[in-house]
Design an enzyme around this catalytic site. Structure first.
Site, PDB file in Angstrom:
ATOM      1  N   GLU A 162       4.461  -0.639   1.765  1.00 49.15           N
ATOM      2  CA  GLU A 162       4.634  -0.852   0.323  1.00 49.15           C
ATOM      3  C   GLU A 162       4.534  -2.315  -0.092  1.00 49.15           C
ATOM      4  O   GLU A 162       4.401  -2.626  -1.263  1.00 49.15           O
ATOM      5  CB  GLU A 162       5.988  -0.314  -0.184  1.00 49.15           C
ATOM      6  N   GLU A 206       0.829  -1.209   0.000  1.00 49.64           N
ATOM      7  CA  GLU A 206       0.000   0.000   0.000  1.00 49.64           C
ATOM      8  C   GLU A 206       0.863   1.259   0.000  1.00 49.64           C
ATOM      9  O   GLU A 206       2.038   1.228   0.335  1.00 49.64           O
ATOM     10  CB  GLU A 206      -0.954   0.024   1.197  1.00 49.64           C
TER      11      GLU A 206
END
Length: 366
Positions: A318, A175
């Site tokens: 991430e 994300e």
């Protein structure tokens, strides 16, 4: 074609207990003391239960990086400005972010999804699925409508469904969204009843003063939105980010397609909690990559019944921890497929006095 989140939840079945038991028997037949490979063995059993195959492999894996902005940034809860979200999306697409580097090492594809970035981004590799331009400020009202939350879940589900159809067999959650640790802390508090002072962490590295302010913002969000933990989609709509709802769909999609899904850090684990509340059986398909430095993450994993494989003091997100864990999944698969059995290698199976892996007469612990 599945039309609703409820239909998706109903399509998720329990793990294959027979395959998991067969994997345990195979592990115990290998040239090692029982259980001596620790978590690699539990991962191998789980992968068997997920796929229905004693020995499996995942030639194609993908990290799905969901990106979205958060209206709560207006409250000054992050050390970074909201403009960083679209800037980082461009970095992902250029291959320059940490998750790109680690995914290349692991041989995994990076799928970057704009599900709610507050900017227009054009790139041939971008998966453009924008629901809206960022969420509302949860300190003063709901993040999004229920319809938008469900649409975001369905985006994640469809991305996994399409990837699985072209051979991707293992997924990692990732994300990007400035402010998303605030939304995640609010969701964790809403689902569990744990107070904000125990779920709010330092995020991107905020000061003590800003941390106390962030706790107050989460308390305000909970008070003004009054989420019902028995209604997970409604709770996501009131407090969540679009990327969190999208990742919830990714996790449900992996489970519905009988694929393992590696859960990354705190934000991803909140999405996992939402998925588990929507479809309890989905928890069986989750593998926790690591425990992050973000406050509340270890407790959150415990609530999900997940044991992290790595402890590397990471707090980037991430999908970075998730892609690192892919190496361990590959190791578990190779053990099942390539390691010799006692019978095949002509090695004695007597290990009564060496169950801790310490041989009586030296050697390799057998």
């Amino acid at each position: 074609m599945l039309q609703s989140v409820k239909e998706i939840a109903r399509s998720i079945s329990a793990l294959d207990a027979k395959a998991a038991a067969a994997a345990q028997l195979h592990l115990d037949s290998l040239t090692k003391p029982p259980g001596s490979l620790g978590k690699l063995e539990s991962v191998a059993m789980k992968l068997a239960g997920i796929t229905g195959r004693v020995a499996t492999s995942f030639p194609k894996s993908a990290v799905v990086v969901m990106a979205a902005d958060h209206g709560v940034c207006a409250e000054g809860i992050s050390a970074f400005p909201a403009e960083v979200t679209p800037q980082m999306v461009r970095n992902f697409l250029a291959g320059g972010a940490a998750v790109n580097v680690l995914a290349r090492q692991a041989g995994a594809e990076v799928m970057c999804v704009d599900i709610g970035v507050d900017a227009d981004i054009e790139h041939p590799d971008l998966i453009a699925k924008k629901i809206r331009y960022g969420t509302g400020n949860i300190a003063v009202g709901p993040a999004m409508s229920r319809e938008e939350a469900e649409a975001a879940i369905l985006v994640g589900f469809e991305i996994v469904k399409q990837a699985a159809a072209r051979g991707v067999g293992c997924f990692v959650t990732g994300e990007m969204g400035i402010g998303n640790t605030t939304a995640s802390a609010a969701l964790m508090s809403a689902f569990t009843g744990i107070p904000a002072r125990e779920t709010v962490g330092r995020g991107t590295g905020i000061s003590e003063e800003r941390w106390r302010h962030k706790v107050g913002v989460v308390d305000r969000a909970l008070a003004c939105n009054r989420p019902d933990p028995a209604d997970p989609i409604g709770t996501l709509a009131k407090l969540g980010g679009l990327e969190i709802a999208g990742l919830t769909g990714v996790i449900l999609g992996a489970a519905a397609n009988r694929c393992p899904v590696v859960i990354d850090g705190f934000i991803s684990s909140v999405a996992a909690l939402a998925a588990q509340r929507i479809a309890p059986e989905s928890a069986g398909y989750m593998i926790a990559s690591h425990v992050s430095q973000e406050q509340g993450h270890a407790q959150l994993l415990s609530l999900l019944g997940l044991e992290p494989m790595l402890h590397l003091e990471m707090r980037l997100g991430e999908g970075t921890g998730g892609v690192l864990a892919l190496h361990l999944l590959d190791a578990a698969c190779r053990i099942m497929a390539e390691m010799a059995t006692f019978q095949g290698a002509g090695v004695s199976t007597s290990h009564e006095n060496a169950k801790d892996g310490t041989p009586e007469n030296g050697g390799n612990g057998l």
